[in-house]
Design an enzyme around this catalytic site. Structure first.
Site, PDB file in Angstrom:
ATOM      1  CG  HIS A 384      -1.870   1.154   1.238  1.00 23.86           C
ATOM      2  ND1 HIS A 384      -2.022   1.993   2.311  1.00 23.86           N
ATOM      3  CD2 HIS A 384      -2.706   1.609   0.293  1.00 23.86           C
ATOM      4  CE1 HIS A 384      -2.939   2.918   2.013  1.00 23.86           C
ATOM      5  NE2 HIS A 384      -3.364   2.706   0.791  1.00 23.86           N
ATOM      6  CD  GLU A 386      -3.149   7.957   0.963  1.00 21.42           C
ATOM      7  OE1 GLU A 386      -4.131   7.217   0.800  1.00 21.42           O
ATOM      8  OE2 GLU A 386      -2.964   9.004   0.325  1.00 21.42           O
ATOM      9  CG  HIS A 454      -8.016   3.456  -3.787  1.00 22.05           C
ATOM     10  ND1 HIS A 454      -8.961   3.310  -2.808  1.00 22.05           N
ATOM     11  CD2 HIS A 454      -8.000   2.292  -4.475  1.00 22.05           C
ATOM     12  CE1 HIS A 454      -9.481   2.100  -2.880  1.00 22.05           C
ATOM     13  NE2 HIS A 454      -8.907   1.457  -3.879  1.00 22.05           N
ATOM     14  CD  GLU A 455      -7.754   8.273  -2.592  1.00 24.12           C
ATOM     15  OE1 GLU A 455      -6.615   7.807  -2.732  1.00 24.12           O
ATOM     16  OE2 GLU A 455      -8.592   7.767  -1.829  1.00 24.12           O
ATOM     17  CD  GLU A 473     -11.445   5.019  -3.575  1.00 27.83           C
ATOM     18  OE1 GLU A 473     -12.035   4.649  -2.555  1.00 27.83           O
ATOM     19  OE2 GLU A 473     -10.523   5.853  -3.539  1.00 27.83           O
ATOM     20  CD  GLU A 479     -13.014   5.167   1.167  1.00 26.71           C
ATOM     21  OE1 GLU A 479     -12.008   4.919   1.825  1.00 26.71           O
ATOM     22  OE2 GLU A 479     -12.991   5.875   0.141  1.00 26.71           O
TER      23      GLU A 479
HETATM   24  C1  NOJ Z   1      -8.792   6.257   0.913  1.00 27.69           C
HETATM   25  C2  NOJ Z   1      -8.889   4.944   0.217  1.00 27.69           C
HETATM   26  O1  NOJ Z   1      -9.982   4.895  -0.630  1.00 27.69           O
HETATM   27  C3  NOJ Z   1      -8.974   3.861   1.274  1.00 27.69           C
HETATM   28  O2  NOJ Z   1      -9.177   2.623   0.653  1.00 27.69           O
HETATM   29  C4  NOJ Z   1      -7.726   3.882   2.099  1.00 27.69           C
HETATM   30  O3  NOJ Z   1      -7.880   2.967   3.143  1.00 27.69           O
HETATM   31  C5  NOJ Z   1      -7.475   5.267   2.689  1.00 27.69           C
HETATM   32  N1  NOJ Z   1      -7.569   6.263   1.696  1.00 27.69           N
HETATM   33  C6  NOJ Z   1      -6.103   5.363   3.305  1.00 27.69           C
HETATM   34  O4  NOJ Z   1      -5.135   5.279   2.313  1.00 27.69           O
END
Ligand code: NOJ
Length: 673
Positions: A384, A386, A454-455, A473, A479
């Site tokens: 992951h 982020e 994502h994003e 995403e 979520e």
């Molecule tokens: C938003 C993401 O959509 C989610 O899946 C993730 O857990 C959080 N950000 C943290 O990165």
């Protein structure tokens, strides 16, 4: 594999004939000729009106898009305000190509095309081309400015492409400024739209559906749609923070603008025009790309029971990861996502992601040991990353991080950009961000890493060219069912998404929450029955798909039999029932066996469906194992009530299903030997 491409260009004689019989002077509105789809039902006519290029689309002889002008404003002035036609070249294509993964094994790319070359009649005299491809399932077009003397650096300030609908329609949309496209699609007449995101899906009549989107977004700003007047829409590109839309060199090629055309809502879901308009696979070897189902150290954080950063409730510890790996190995999951494994979460990462480290794990997460353990169990750790939107910082570690992951046996990474702006300045749909996302995909491909982004910027079918771009995403996903202050996603959300965001490609929605035993915000939870939550594994297509719940919640669940056997890669897809916002049934044939899987879902209303099983192989017998709402199920009051039963069926059978309010049915059709 069958492959046939026919290219027919107009020879000199036909060009002379074109000018002789249809001279296009800049002072008249004249057609430069029409082109029809292979089945003859969709037609595009292109012309010049006082030197301005326009197009028209007709379906079955009915005007659907009326005269719509194409104009581009560059820093050094409008392009094409006064043009003449230089040449017209027609071609056609009928080929079948194979996808390493997808909703079908093969895709037919069949269109008639025409390219018009124009030249400005005023002092600049620039040349530009507009190219149309007319398919049975819609129309794609793009503009190109070839390198030429007098043009060195192109700065596009505005793209004004009209979509002048001949009549009003119902459009399902989310506003342009919806953060990360995580909105609830709402229906409204086209005539009252503001500025919205694409795909913009519209119902014109009961037998005519359209969706406007783009394909092959490359080094460009992303497309949005704004309202001009009445039922006339036009393109609006996401700007840089400085206001420009696109910086190009001495030449430019736009992404494809496309209008998907369906005779019913289900047709939209089966259109593969977006993929056909993307470039073929750029990777020589795709054998390392593996679709699959995974679980994650994830929902615990969204339930506010675990934390991403290290502390007493840290989710991504070595011990917890091993527990998830054991569960994955015992239940046919191919991967385990671990969020919060790396350093940086302890900072104010939502405002500044520059302290994330993509190589260093927290002391209580032994990356090497977790990967070794996963390999021993036949499971892969999914990394992951982020970034908090700190894209430039991420780029400094990209190569070394992906090299490390590959060395440790990881083959997938979930990326994330939680910040309204990339690097504190640029929007996710801007050319700046588009360049960054492409860099990540290409770097990942070199290191044999699959991406779950994502994003993102709204997807445009790039997975045809880079099949390691698995899923994204850009959708209001599961979520929100944990912590959204306005309540869980409305139950009809998932019967709108496939027809809207879903047309842009795989969605990482992450269905599969089976117990609503948490309360972050009172009343916020999935607005579904259990049977619907199972059915979404088929309905919401994603080649990498996460079962969202914590593994404790899966321990005693009969529905797990469906989830853990449901493939994520298909050889064929059919849509027996579809009404936007009301209901949907999708059936898909497994790539690796002769079994079919079906998901049927409804919105707030209970519903009876009678599904003709004519998609099953004729003459073969199947055992249908049906996971459906029990008689008293209701997403509001009794969401867990589910029956499981079996029927013997064949392709002549009609399967009756009764869906509860907010309910569904999930079916395995196992072919009998
Ligand atoms: C938003 C993401 O959509 C989610 O899946 C993730 O857990 C959080 N950000 C943290 O990165």
């Amino acid at each position: 594999m069958q492959k046939k491409i026919i290219i027919t260009s107009l020879g000199l004689a036909s060009l002379i004939a074109l000018f002789a019989y249809n001279p296009l002077h800049s002072c008249v509105k004249a057609s430069a000729g029409e082109v029809v789809s292979p089945n003859g039902r969709n037609m595009v006519d292109v012309g010049l009106d006082n030197g301005k290029p326009f197009y028209i689309i007709e379906v079955d002889g009915r005007r659907v898009i009326d005269s719509s002008y194409i104009s581009l404003r560059f820093r050094d002035g409008m392009l094409g305000a006064n043009s003449e036609l230089l040449a017209k070249e027609t071609s056609s294509c009928d080929e079948i190509w194979e996808q390493p993964w997808g909703e079908e094994t093969t895709v037919r790319n069949n269109y008639n095309a025409v390219r018009y070359s124009f030249r400005e009649t005023d002092s600049l005299g620039r040349r530009f081309d507009v190219e149309f491809r007319v398919f049975d399932d819609g129309v794609g077009f793009r503009y190109c400015i070839p390198a030429q003397s007098g043009v060195d650096s192109l700065v596009l300030l505005d793209e004004n492409i009209q979509f002048n609908l001949a009549e009003d329609a119902v459009a399902w949309s989310i506003p342009y400024d919806t953060e990360y496209y995580e909105g609830i699609y709402k229906p409204s007449p086209v005539s009252v739209l503001d500025t919205v995101c694409t795909p913009l899906t519209m119902k014109v009549t009961d037998s005519l559906y359209l969706s406007i989107h783009e394909a092959a977004l490359t080094d460009y700003a992303s497309l949005n749609i704004t309202h001009e007047r009445g039922t006339c829409l036009r393109s609006y590109l996401t700007p840089w923070s400085t206001g420009e839309k696109v910086f190009a060199g001495d030449s430019l090629k736009s992404p494809w603008r496309m209008v998907i055309i369906g005779r019913n809502a289900g047709d939209l879901l089966l259109s593969r025009m977006m993929l056909n308009l993307n470039e073929p696979c750029a990777l020589d070897d795709t054998s390392w790309i593996e679709p699959g189902r995974y679980i994650g150290i994830w929902w615990g954080m969204h339930r506010r029971e675990n934390t991403w950063d290290m502390g007493p409730n840290h989710g991504a510890t070595t011990e917890n990861a091993k527990r998830y790996i054991d569960f994955a190995a015992a239940n046919n999951y191919s991967g385990v996502l671990a969020e919060g494994w790396n350093k940086g979460w302890e900072c104010d990462w939502i405002n500044d992601g520059s302290c994330f480290d993509f190589l260093e794990s927290y002391p209580d997460f032994d990356l090497e040991e977790v990967c070794r353990y996963a390999a021993e169990k036949g499971v892969r750790l999914i990394g992951h990353n982020e970034t908090g939107g700190a894209a430039a910082h991420y780029e400094t570690q990209l190569d070394s991080a992906f090299a490390l992951y590959n060395r440790l046996g990881m083959n997938a990474v979930k990326t994330g950009y939680v910040n309204r702006l990339m690097d504190g300045r640029e929007l996710h749909g801007s050319q700046y961000a588009v360049r960054h996302y492409r860099k990540v995909i290409e770097t990942a491909a070199r290191h044999h890493i699959m991406i779950d982004n994502h994003e993102p910027v709204m997807p445009t079918g790039l997975q045809r060219t880079y099949p390691n771009l698995m899923t994204q995403e850009g959708v209001r996903g599961q979520e929100y069912n944990a912590w959204c202050p306005e309540g869980g996603n409305p139950t009809e959300h998932t019967v709108i998404l496939p027809f809207t965001r879903g047309l842009a490609g795989p969605m990482d929605y992450t269905p599969g929450v089976l117990k609503y035993n948490y309360e972050v915000v009172p009343g916020t939870r999935p607005m579904h029955t259990t049977a619907k939550e199972l059915a979404l594994a088929v309905v919401l297509y994603s080649p990498l798909q996460m079962s969202a719940d914590i593994i404790e919640n899966y321990a005693d669940q009969p529905g797990m039999e469906f989830i853990t056997s449901c493939p994520t890669n298909w050889s064929k897809t059919v849509v027996p029932e579809a009404k936007i916002g009301e209901y949907l049934a999708i059936a898909r044939r497994d790539r690796k066996s002769d079994n079919w899987y079906m998901g049927a879902v409804t919105g707030v209303n209970a519903r009876k469906m009678n599904i003709p099983l004519d998609f099953l192989e004729s003459g073969a017998r199947y055992t249908a194992r049906i996971f459906c709402d029990a008689e008293n199920a209701d997403y509001r009051t009794n969401p867990y009530a589910m029956d499981i039963h079996e029927l013997e069926v064949d392709s002549r059978s009609v399967l009756p299903l009764t869906l509860a309010p907010g309910g569904g049915a999930a079916v395995i059709f196992a072919r009998k030997k």
